[in-house]
Structures are given as structure tokens and as C-alpha cells.
Design an enzyme around this catalytic site. Structure first.
Site, PDB file in Angstrom:
ATOM      1  N   HIS A   1      28.341 -12.990  -2.189  1.00 34.33           N
ATOM      2  CA  HIS A   1      29.459 -12.699  -1.289  1.00 34.33           C
ATOM      3  C   HIS A   1      29.266 -13.350   0.073  1.00 34.33           C
ATOM      4  O   HIS A   1      28.151 -13.681   0.488  1.00 34.33           O
ATOM      5  CB  HIS A   1      29.612 -11.197  -1.112  1.00 34.33           C
ATOM      6  CG  HIS A   1      28.411 -10.550  -0.469  1.00 34.33           C
ATOM      7  ND1 HIS A   1      28.164 -10.593   0.881  1.00 34.33           N
ATOM      8  CD2 HIS A   1      27.376  -9.866  -1.001  1.00 34.33           C
ATOM      9  CE1 HIS A   1      27.048  -9.964   1.164  1.00 34.33           C
ATOM     10  NE2 HIS A   1      26.539  -9.517   0.031  1.00 34.33           N
TER      11      HIS A   1
ATOM     12  N   GLU B   1      25.299  -4.416  -6.065  1.00 34.98           N
ATOM     13  CA  GLU B   1      24.014  -4.533  -5.383  1.00 34.98           C
ATOM     14  C   GLU B   1      23.166  -3.289  -5.621  1.00 34.98           C
ATOM     15  O   GLU B   1      23.657  -2.262  -6.102  1.00 34.98           O
ATOM     16  CB  GLU B   1      24.247  -4.753  -3.876  1.00 34.98           C
ATOM     17  CG  GLU B   1      23.000  -5.001  -3.047  1.00 34.98           C
ATOM     18  CD  GLU B   1      22.185  -6.207  -3.472  1.00 34.98           C
ATOM     19  OE1 GLU B   1      21.641  -6.174  -4.603  1.00 34.98           O
ATOM     20  OE2 GLU B   1      22.061  -7.163  -2.678  1.00 34.98           O
TER      21      GLU B   1
END
Length: 322
Positions: free
Chosen positions: A80, A173
Site C-alpha cells: 500500500h 497486515e
């Protein structure tokens, strides 16, 4: 100024982890042939990422595609863009206090959004993709359910493909304690990214994140193997190129699972990895370690907080997908 704060008392057994489980998946292997970042003979500093995303000059994208079949896929692993949770210089105060809160003084970093810098990084990656001759566009797209990855997919891919991402819970994550790893509800995600689809079984609420425990690296590697195996199982042999928008920790675990060398992946960077799922070879993933506690992560918690978090940037304005 003294800012009052409260650290919850976390009581978790430090005895032997009695709920150990073993999961067996096919073994995975990554090729060192085609991409400089995959070749341990090429130093990280020498990788020419800006030229064909590290594809070696003696090969073409078609050479890579010719290697793909039901057991070989080309993965584009994308981290990201720069998020608001990265707007602070790492410190004990930040990691062990502020990151356990949703935000402060109008700024929110729970399920962190992209900053303007992050959006610009994603736009630059999109331009790099569009300007790369013969670039093999993905047949299937996946994304973590966290907002910064869904934003990244939007700014990288939405204007150059008619496809949409499938949201995978296991692409997220490392989760727990710090709130940037806590996801929003399925309803919220759908209302803001209505073009995305959810994998089967995706729950309305976040069942993984907890305020008093954090996932281990051991478990994250298990998730990475499970994610890869599920993608191989759920895509056809014609779906040869796969994009996954994820996070540094999960990308690191994906690389370990496929035997790739350690390779740093910056924000809004795409690294191509040719992955083989072995037909007759398996690997066990033993989960015998307890989740980390707050004390594990912060053995020296700050004695007092005397000032705000001191963020150096902020989240870009957000009103859902375009």
C-alpha cells in the site's frame, strides 16, 4: 501538558501453548531466473526496478508468461501507499501508547487511510504500469480488507482495468494491539468500495483483531501459505497473472513462504514473483507459540505522556471510492 493515559492490565498465560496445531500445505517455490529482485546474485542496490519492474534485459514478459501453467503463476505483490499511521517517527510513546488508540485531536489512524503522499505514490505506480511495454495485466486481483490497501488498489488499477478486487481476510497486515491493523465492518467496506467483492465467509465484523494480543510472525507465515494455496485452488490455469495489494509484513511472509530472498518493499511498489506450487511436496506450519502480549511488544512502556503524537502529516480527504 500532561496527557492522562491508561494501560490495561493484560493477563495471559505464559505457560506452554497447549493448543498447538499443524497445518500442511503444498510447498511453494519462487524462480530466481527472470527478475533481478528474485536473484540473490544481484545485490538489492543494483536492482533496476524502474526498468520493467526488475525484469532482466535478456528476457521479455512473454518469456515469463510462457512458463505459466496450472502450477505456476506470476504474482504482482504491491505494498500500500504511505499511510497516516506512518506519519510519526517510531518511538516508544508512539508504538506503546498512541498506536493503541484510534486517533487524537481529530486525526484518525485506526484502519489507516492514505496520505496525499501515498495517493501520489499510487498514481505514479499506475503510470509506471501503463508506460511499461507489453506489461502483462493481471487476470485476477486481490486486496487486503484494510482501507489503505483498498485505496491503493483504487488509485493503481481502477482507471486501467475493468476488473475489481476480491477482498481476502488473510491478505491483511499483522493484527492486534495497534489500531492501524483493525479493519472496518463488511458493510462499511462495501459502502465505500461497492465494486469490490468479498471472499466466501468474510465476516461482518473483524474477528481477528484484539486490543490485548498481537499475531506472531509464525502465524502470519501460516496465513501467507493459506492465502497462496487458496488462490491457486480458486483460480483456473488461464488465470496466470495475479495481483495482491497487501502490507509489508504480509509481503515479507509471502516471500519467505515461496523461498524468495529477503527483499525490502517500499510503499506503492510492485514486485513480480514467479511462484510454483509443487505437485508432490508439502510443508508443515506448526502453530505452537502464543500471541504476543502488550508486555512482549512494550517491555518498557512510557512512564508518562507529556505531549501529543506529533504527526508530521495527515490523512488525505476521504469520501469513499471514485
Amino acid at each position: 501538558m500532561h496527557i492522562p493515559y491508561y494501560f490495561p492490565t493484560i493477563i495471559l498465560s505464559q505457560a506452554l501453548f497447549t493448543n498447538a496445531k499443524t497445518y500442511t500445505f503444498p510447498a511453494f517455490e519462487s524462480s530466481t531466473t527472470y527478475f533481478e529482485q528474485s536473484d540473490p546474485q544481484v545485490s538489492v542496490a543494483q536492482v533496476k526496478y524502474s526498468q520493467n519492474f526488475g525484469l532482466k534485459t535478456e528476457f521479455s514478459w512473454q518469456d515469463v508468461l510462457d512458463q505459466l501453467d496450472a502450477n505456476h503463476k506470476l504474482f504482482f505483490l504491491i505494498r500500500h501507499g504511505f499511510g497516516v499511521h506512518q506519519c510519526n517517527t517510531p518511538s516508544t510513546d508512539w508504538t506503546c501508547y498512541w498506536e493503541t488508540l484510534d486517533g487524537y485531536d481529530g486525526q484518525v489512524w485506526a484502519d489507516a487511510l492514505l496520505t496525499q503522499k501515498g495517493i501520489d505514490e499510487c498514481t505514479a505506480l499506475s503510470k509506471q504500469i501503463k508506460s511499461t511495454s507489453n506489461f502483462p495485466f493481471p487476470n485476477t486481483h486481490y486486496s487486503s480488507p484494510l482501507r489503505r490497501t483498498l485505496q491503493t488498489w483504487q488509485y493503481v488499477w481502477k482507471d486501467i482495468t475493468n476488473d475489481a478486487p476480491i477482498i481476502k481476510e488473510y491478505a491483511r497486515e499483522t493484527y492486534g494491539i495497534q489500531t492501524e491493523s483493525k479493519r472496518h465492518s463488511k458493510t462499511y467496506i462495501h459502502s465505500n468500495w461497492p465494486y469490490a467483492t468479498f471472499e466466501d465467509g468474510f465476516t461482518e465484523d473483524d474477528k481477528l483483531w484484539e486490543a490485548n494480543s498481537r499475531e506472531t510472525g509464525q502465524h502470519r507465515k501460516f496465513r501467507a501459505a493459506s492465502l497462496l494455496n487458496d488462490i491457486f485452488d480458486s483460480t483456473s490455469s488461464d488465470e496466470k497473472v495475479i495481483s495482491i495489494v497487501s502490507h509489508s509484513g504480509m509481503i515479507g511472509s509471502l516471500l519467505k513462504v515461496v523461498g524468495h530472498r529477503e527483499y525490502p518493499v517500499d510503499n506503492a511498489v510492485l514486485i513480480p514473483v514467479l511462484v510454483q506450487r509443487k505437485k508432490h511436496k508439502t510443508k508443515d506450519y506448526v502453530l505452537d507459540k502464543p500471541d504476543k502480549t502488550f508486555s512482549d511488544i512494550c517491555p518498557d512502556k512510557p512512564s508518562q505522556i507529556t505531549q501529543g503524537p506529533g504527526l508530521t502529516c495527515s490523512a488525505a480527504p476521504f469520501s469513499g471510492s471514485n
